[in-house]
Every structure is written in C-alpha cells, then in structure tokens.
Design a protein around this motif. Sequence first.
Motif, PDB file in Angstrom:
ATOM      1  N   ARG A  28       0.809  -1.201   0.104  1.00 29.46           N
ATOM      2  CA  ARG A  28       0.081   0.101  -0.033  1.00 29.46           C
ATOM      3  C   ARG A  28       0.906   1.383   0.078  1.00 29.46           C
ATOM      4  NH1 ARG A  28      -4.445  -2.408   4.351  1.00 29.46           N
ATOM      5  NH2 ARG A  28      -5.200  -3.930   3.076  1.00 29.46           N
ATOM      6  N   CYS A  29       0.351   2.286  -0.392  1.00 31.86           N
ATOM      7  CA  CYS A  29       0.969   3.503  -0.325  1.00 31.86           C
ATOM      8  C   CYS A  29       2.000   3.818  -1.226  1.00 31.86           C
ATOM      9  CB  CYS A  29       1.263   4.043   1.195  1.00 31.86           C
ATOM     10  SG  CYS A  29      -0.107   4.096   2.378  1.00 31.86           S
ATOM     11  N   GLN A  30       1.963   3.114  -2.206  1.00 32.12           N
ATOM     12  CA  GLN A  30       2.970   2.970  -3.505  1.00 32.12           C
ATOM     13  C   GLN A  30       2.081   3.364  -4.797  1.00 32.12           C
ATOM     14  OE1 GLN A  30       5.091  -0.549  -3.336  1.00 32.12           O
ATOM     15  NE2 GLN A  30       4.914  -0.654  -1.253  1.00 32.12           N
ATOM     16  N   GLY A  31       0.857   3.669  -4.693  1.00 31.19           N
ATOM     17  CA  GLY A  31       0.213   3.934  -6.273  1.00 31.19           C
ATOM     18  C   GLY A  31      -0.410   2.733  -6.691  1.00 31.19           C
ATOM     19  N   LEU A  32      -0.307   1.659  -6.179  1.00 31.58           N
ATOM     20  CA  LEU A  32      -0.727   0.411  -6.713  1.00 31.58           C
ATOM     21  C   LEU A  32      -2.444   0.487  -6.803  1.00 31.58           C
ATOM     22  CD1 LEU A  32       0.022  -2.200  -8.111  1.00 31.58           C
ATOM     23  CD2 LEU A  32       0.017  -3.331  -5.720  1.00 31.58           C
ATOM     24  N   ALA A  33      -2.999   0.950  -5.999  1.00 31.12           N
ATOM     25  CA  ALA A  33      -4.438   0.806  -5.869  1.00 31.12           C
ATOM     26  C   ALA A  33      -5.088   1.759  -7.164  1.00 31.12           C
ATOM     27  CB  ALA A  33      -5.035   1.184  -4.657  1.00 31.12           C
ATOM     28  N   MET A  69      -7.036   0.727 -10.398  1.00 34.25           N
ATOM     29  CA  MET A  69      -8.168   1.351 -10.685  1.00 34.25           C
ATOM     30  C   MET A  69      -8.258   2.140 -11.982  1.00 34.25           C
ATOM     31  SD  MET A  69     -11.421   1.896  -9.740  1.00 34.25           S
ATOM     32  CE  MET A  69     -11.538   1.917  -7.922  1.00 34.25           C
ATOM     33  N   ARG A  70      -6.978   2.890 -12.338  1.00 33.54           N
ATOM     34  CA  ARG A  70      -6.779   3.489 -13.873  1.00 33.54           C
ATOM     35  C   ARG A  70      -7.006   2.534 -14.894  1.00 33.54           C
ATOM     36  NH1 ARG A  70      -3.715   4.284 -17.951  1.00 33.54           N
ATOM     37  NH2 ARG A  70      -2.188   2.987 -16.855  1.00 33.54           N
ATOM     38  N   GLN A  71      -6.116   1.435 -14.713  1.00 33.38           N
ATOM     39  CA  GLN A  71      -6.279   0.541 -15.775  1.00 33.38           C
ATOM     40  C   GLN A  71      -7.869  -0.151 -15.936  1.00 33.38           C
ATOM     41  OE1 GLN A  71      -3.399  -2.576 -16.260  1.00 33.38           O
ATOM     42  NE2 GLN A  71      -1.728  -1.154 -15.465  1.00 33.38           N
ATOM     43  N   TYR A  72      -8.293  -0.435 -14.789  1.00 36.34           N
ATOM     44  CA  TYR A  72      -9.605  -0.947 -14.759  1.00 36.34           C
ATOM     45  C   TYR A  72     -10.690  -0.289 -15.426  1.00 36.34           C
ATOM     46  CZ  TYR A  72     -13.587  -4.201 -13.121  1.00 36.34           C
ATOM     47  OH  TYR A  72     -14.269  -5.272 -13.112  1.00 36.34           O
ATOM     48  N   GLU A 128     -12.729  -1.216 -19.331  1.00 34.32           N
ATOM     49  CA  GLU A 128     -14.067  -0.962 -19.292  1.00 34.32           C
ATOM     50  C   GLU A 128     -14.719  -0.012 -20.126  1.00 34.32           C
ATOM     51  OE1 GLU A 128     -15.492  -3.959 -18.246  1.00 34.32           O
ATOM     52  OE2 GLU A 128     -13.523  -4.612 -17.807  1.00 34.32           O
ATOM     53  N   LYS A 129     -14.015   1.110 -20.316  1.00 36.51           N
ATOM     54  CA  LYS A 129     -14.471   2.215 -20.880  1.00 36.51           C
ATOM     55  C   LYS A 129     -14.288   1.793 -22.322  1.00 36.51           C
ATOM     56  CE  LYS A 129     -13.808   6.935 -22.070  1.00 36.51           C
ATOM     57  NZ  LYS A 129     -13.184   8.241 -21.516  1.00 36.51           N
ATOM     58  N   GLN A 130     -13.052   1.319 -22.788  1.00 35.34           N
ATOM     59  CA  GLN A 130     -13.012   0.678 -24.098  1.00 35.34           C
ATOM     60  C   GLN A 130     -14.067  -0.224 -24.422  1.00 35.34           C
ATOM     61  OE1 GLN A 130     -10.877   2.238 -26.329  1.00 35.34           O
ATOM     62  NE2 GLN A 130     -10.421   3.452 -24.743  1.00 35.34           N
ATOM     63  N   LYS A 131     -14.515  -1.161 -23.468  1.00 36.24           N
ATOM     64  CA  LYS A 131     -15.454  -2.107 -23.746  1.00 36.24           C
ATOM     65  C   LYS A 131     -16.863  -1.437 -23.894  1.00 36.24           C
ATOM     66  CE  LYS A 131     -13.282  -5.878 -20.991  1.00 36.24           C
ATOM     67  NZ  LYS A 131     -13.481  -6.595 -19.793  1.00 36.24           N
ATOM     68  N   GLY A 132     -16.913  -0.109 -23.751  1.00 36.79           N
ATOM     69  CA  GLY A 132     -18.169   0.481 -24.065  1.00 36.79           C
ATOM     70  C   GLY A 132     -19.050   0.675 -22.867  1.00 36.79           C
ATOM     71  N   LYS A 181     -10.716  10.752  -5.315  1.00 31.57           N
ATOM     72  CA  LYS A 181      -9.413  11.287  -6.065  1.00 31.57           C
ATOM     73  C   LYS A 181      -9.341  10.555  -7.351  1.00 31.57           C
ATOM     74  CE  LYS A 181      -6.776  12.736  -1.817  1.00 31.57           C
ATOM     75  NZ  LYS A 181      -5.582  12.647  -0.906  1.00 31.57           N
ATOM     76  N   PHE A 182      -9.977   9.176  -7.358  1.00 26.55           N
ATOM     77  CA  PHE A 182      -9.735   8.539  -8.479  1.00 26.55           C
ATOM     78  C   PHE A 182     -10.905   8.708  -9.479  1.00 26.55           C
ATOM     79  CE2 PHE A 182      -8.484   4.389  -5.939  1.00 26.55           C
ATOM     80  CZ  PHE A 182      -7.090   4.942  -5.669  1.00 26.55           C
TER      81      PHE A 182
END
Length: 177
Positions: free
Chosen positions: A112-117, A121-124, A128-132, A150-151
């Motif tokens: 945690r606290c390394q930007g992984l979450a 979230m950014r990738q997810y 899903e946006k690309q899937k419409g 913040k996300f």
Amino acid sequence: MSKENTDKKMFERYEFRNIHMEEISQAAEIEKICFPPNEACTYKHMEERIKKARELFLVAVDRDTGKIVGFLNGLATNREHLTDDFFEDADVHEADGRNIMLLGLDVLPEYRCQGLARELMRQYLEREKQKGRKRVVLTCLPDKVRMYEKFGFEDHGIGESVWGGEAWYEMSIILNE
C-alpha cells in the motif's frame, strides 16, 4: 520523479492482467487479509465470481515473487445500484451489462501507499471504458470516500447495501454517456 518514470517503474515491478483459475486461493487469501471477516468474500463466492466473470478481475502480480499483491474485481449488470446480492450471487452477472459493480479493491498491506490501488483502478476503468461500459459503481466505508473521489468517483451518500452489517457509501463514475 516524473509521472512517466513512476508509470515505468510500476510496470517494471508489476504485471497487470486477468486472474488465472489456479489463483483463486491466492485471491481468497488476500481478501481475508484486506477485509474483516464480516465483509470479506468467502472462498466459495470468490471461486464463483472468477468462474463467471474472470475478465472482470484485474490483478497486479509482483514480478519478483510471481504472487498476486492486489486486485480489483466486479460483475457486469444493467442495474444501476450495488445491492448485497452482488456479493453473494455471481449469477447476477450479465456479461454484456452496461454497468460494472465493483466488489473489491484489495492491496496487501505491505504494498500500500505506492500507487498500486490507483494504477489498478486507472487500468480497470480504461479497460471497461474501451469495452463501452457506461458506468462503474462501488460501495465503501466513510474513511475511503476521499480516496475514491481522488480516483474520479462521485459520492452519492449512503446506498442500499448493508453488507457485513455496515452502512456503505455508494459512489460511481461515468465512463461513456
């Protein structure tokens, strides 16, 4: 350090991909570590979710250890609000549903606290946006509302879910109009 260097380091350290069937036990164990017993998904429910909607599980794998260190998972639906049945019944998944109900963001404490979450979230969301998909909905306890804002998520106040005996805030983000 620039954002580009941070992103590069993230991809050098972690592999981001869909979960594999043989990783159900790892995911269930991480869930038990990240959530209290009244909120954690059981092995049985985790297995059912992965079998029904494996493409909606994004995992981060530590390249040094080969182990999952975090993941994000959900189910697709045409429903607008996240209710408790999503946590217990993977059969509510509608593969072509326009919305995603996020059921858990898990990151092991030592990662945690390394930007992984944020990266999960950014990738997810981008995937899903690309899937419409139209929108992504989640519930969280009050201490996590600010993080999800913040996300890019909007807080809608207390939602319908009482999972684990808690009052959950429902939040959502629009991906496509």
